[in-house]
Design a protein around this motif. Structure first.
Motif, short mmCIF file in Angstrom:
data_model
loop_
_atom_site.label_atom_id
_atom_site.label_comp_id
_atom_site.label_asym_id
_atom_site.label_seq_id
_atom_site.Cartn_x
_atom_site.Cartn_y
_atom_site.Cartn_z
N SER A 154 72.21 55.69 -3.08
CA SER A 154 73.00 54.55 -2.62
C SER A 154 72.73 54.30 -1.14
CB SER A 154 74.49 54.81 -2.85
OG SER A 154 74.90 56.00 -2.20
N ARG A 155 72.91 53.05 -0.72
CA ARG A 155 72.52 52.66 0.63
C ARG A 155 73.34 53.34 1.72
NH1 ARG A 155 71.50 46.09 0.24
NH2 ARG A 155 69.73 46.18 -1.21
N LEU A 156 74.64 53.33 1.59
CA LEU A 156 75.49 53.85 2.67
C LEU A 156 75.62 55.36 2.60
CD1 LEU A 156 77.29 53.28 5.09
CD2 LEU A 156 79.21 52.99 3.52
N LEU A 157 76.07 55.88 1.48
CA LEU A 157 76.34 57.31 1.36
C LEU A 157 75.11 58.12 1.00
CD1 LEU A 157 79.77 57.28 -0.52
CD2 LEU A 157 79.33 57.37 1.95
N GLY A 158 74.10 57.47 0.43
CA GLY A 158 72.92 58.21 0.03
C GLY A 158 73.15 59.12 -1.16
#
Length: 259
Positions: free
Chosen positions: A202-206
């Motif tokens: 995921s982009r924010l949390l990875g």
């Protein structure tokens, strides 16, 4: 004649709201670094992230309490309380957005374009290692019904291209989406289907999501099926469907470019 000095009341909640706001920002920033670091344990990092969100909620409560006293008693501390509320809003903006998505979308952790015959995940040593030794469970019938109602647009993609050409484009689309490809097996052999095993973050949390792509030869071309499963939590907040949609859109654009 002595002058009476009347001191204006000062709300104590305002500075505490600001302190909690700054503390929440610091905790969440550190937690995000830990979550995105593959060397760190994801569970404790997510717990730290939850603690930062809880402190941000406390800052909101303190700021609202300060606003009440400012309104009722004319106490000082409005700007300080606004500062704490602003910092808390920065922390809570994305979790609030995800909470709304979670309330609207069903509790699913595994999405596939073919709910009757979803693609199977690889059981190879490399795939197991990439998934942390886990294998996503099969999709239960009840979840399949929920997926059909929530994501009717999630469907297989049929290309009027040869299986090998379709597989090459599917692999290129995975690279364009910055997927971590674990395995890539061309169509042919005993089974006939091609397979791409990958990990998407995921982009924010990875956070990692396990994805498998099946390329099935057809008389008129090739059919592409995709399955994406969340590795953590009891719901995916629509992330799996987003991964599949963006991937199939990328693949469709690549297929149009070769015609």
């Amino acid at each position: 004649m002595r002058r009476l000095i009347v001191e204006e009341p000062v709300t104590r909640a305002a500075p505490w709201a600001l302190r909690c706001g700054w503390f929440a920002v610091a905790v969440v920033a550190i937690a995000l670094l830990l979550v995105r670091d593959p060397r760190a344990e994801t569970g404790p990092a997510l717990a730290a992230l939850g603690a930062g969100i809880a402190v941000a909620l406390l800052a909101v409560a303190l700021a609202l309490g300060a606003f009440v006293r400012v309104w009722n008693e004319g106490a000082r501390g409005l700007r300080t309380a606004l500062g704490g509320l602003f910092l808390a809003a920065l922390v809570l903006a994305y979790p609030g957005y995800m909470a709304v998505r979670g309330a609207v979308l069903p509790r699913l952790t595994d999405i596939a374009t073919d709910i009757a015959d979803p693609p199977s995940y690889s059981r190879s040593r490399a795939a197991y290692a990439a998934r942390g030794g886990a294998l996503p469970p099969e999709i239960p019938p009840a979840a399949r019904v929920l997926q059909r109602e929530a994501y009717p647009q999630i469907a297989p993609l049929t290309l009027d291209l040869g299986p090998n050409e379709a597989f090459a484009l599917a692999l290129k689309a995975a690279g364009n989406r910055k997927w971590q490809v674990i395995e890539a097996i061309k169509p042919g052999g005993r089974v006939g289907n091609g397979r791409i095993e990958a990990v998407v973050r995921s982009r924010l949390l990875g956070l990692p999501y396990d994805v498998t792509v099946r390329v099935r030869p057809r008389a008129d071309g090739a059919r592409i099926d995709v399955r994406s499963a969340a590795r953590y939590g009891d719901r995916d907040f629509g992330q799996n469907a987003d991964h599949i949609r963006s991937y199939l859109e990328e693949l469709s654009n690549l297929a149009l470019a070769v015609k």
